[in-house]
Design an enzyme around this catalytic site. Sequence first.
Site, PDB file in Angstrom:
ATOM      1  N   LYS A  54       0.841  -1.199   0.000  1.00  0.00           N
ATOM      2  CA  LYS A  54       0.000   0.000   0.000  1.00  0.00           C
ATOM      3  C   LYS A  54       0.880   1.254   0.000  1.00  0.00           C
ATOM      4  O   LYS A  54       0.635   2.207  -0.747  1.00  0.00           O
ATOM      5  CB  LYS A  54      -0.924  -0.002   1.233  1.00  0.00           C
ATOM      6  N   GLN A  98      -3.899  -1.679   9.850  1.00  0.00           N
ATOM      7  CA  GLN A  98      -3.782  -3.019   9.274  1.00  0.00           C
ATOM      8  C   GLN A  98      -4.248  -4.065  10.293  1.00  0.00           C
ATOM      9  O   GLN A  98      -3.809  -4.063  11.440  1.00  0.00           O
ATOM     10  CB  GLN A  98      -2.319  -3.276   8.865  1.00  0.00           C
ATOM     11  N   ASP A 121     -11.024   2.715   3.861  1.00  0.00           N
ATOM     12  CA  ASP A 121     -11.354   1.296   3.694  1.00  0.00           C
ATOM     13  C   ASP A 121     -12.868   1.100   3.516  1.00  0.00           C
ATOM     14  O   ASP A 121     -13.302   0.070   3.014  1.00  0.00           O
ATOM     15  CB  ASP A 121     -10.919   0.531   4.965  1.00  0.00           C
TER      16      ASP A 121
END
Length: 304
Positions: A54, A98, A121
């Site tokens: 990412k 994460q 997200d």
Amino acid sequence: MSAKIISGTEIAAQIREELKKEVAELKDQHGVVPGLVTILVGKNPASVSYVTGKQKTAHELGFNSIQDDQSENIAEADLLKLIDKYNKDSKIHGILVQLPLPKHIDEKKVLNAIDPDKDVDGFHPVNVGRLMIGGAEVKFLPCTPAGIQELIVRAGFETSGAEVVVVGRSNIVGKPIANIMLQKGRGANATVTIVHTGTKNLEAHCKRADILIVAAGVPGLVKPEWIKPGSCVIDVGVNRVGEKLSEKTGKMVPILKGDVDFDAAKEIAGAITPVPGGVGPMTITMLMKNTVASAKMHAGLQGK
Ligand code: NAD
């Protein structure tokens, strides 16, 4: 006739090029640089690899990207304080924690502490609700389902009025993609059926699908005879079915298969995604797209 192969690798690369241009324009014309922070607690190797991917993409696109590594022993209260700091940081437009987090930390509490307007997200309950309401309410679509929609649109499939059947009802793929496809508007406006472990006749539903989206995590679940000729098949499943020696690295690597019997299905479908190289590459790209959208939203530049 063999199906058109929908390459997520190619489409993701195309979207990243578009984003790179958009980021450069935002910087030149408005002095806005999209900011993404990825918070990693501990050193779980899979998590390190996801976060690295990412960050690498964010750097390539010209973002202000921050990798914030925290000790596995961080107290929950300190992690919540850290999120609060980024919630208030005007240079940060996307916050990603994460998962998984260590056992002593309540994951839900941490994810719910992220400002919904920086939840790139798209899993914060506020954003799940916004997606349910639809229209202008929607800020961020969850990344894998958003990638699926983009693949269908860019493959040239008409979604309006189409019969879409989604196999799987998870909160990260099945439910949100079904919700996306039934909204009014571009790449949606479909008639949607969700099938799952409680469904009586999976085959009959799949056979009706103009667009079949399979996210069950069961290798080869969808048989070729369940596929409507000429339909669009999106195989989200990623299943490790063994290991093989990589010619490139000389190391053992997993053999990945989808939920659809690809070789047989491609002789029936009109278009199909491969595994790997289908939905997978789209997820990080859509995270980047959400971060750019967030930067524009925070700068009051939506729709520009
Ligand atoms: P999940 O296990 O949370 O949900 C699977 C769903 O499939 C469940 O709702 C279940 O009801 C349904 N299901 C399972 N077996 C079934 C059966 N025999 N008949 C009918 N329905 C059945 O999984 P998930 O998180 O939604 O992920 C699904 C798959 O997609 C996995 O293989 C996962 O690795 C993959 N995935 C890929 C990406 C990506 O490529 N970026 C992202 C997320 C998930």
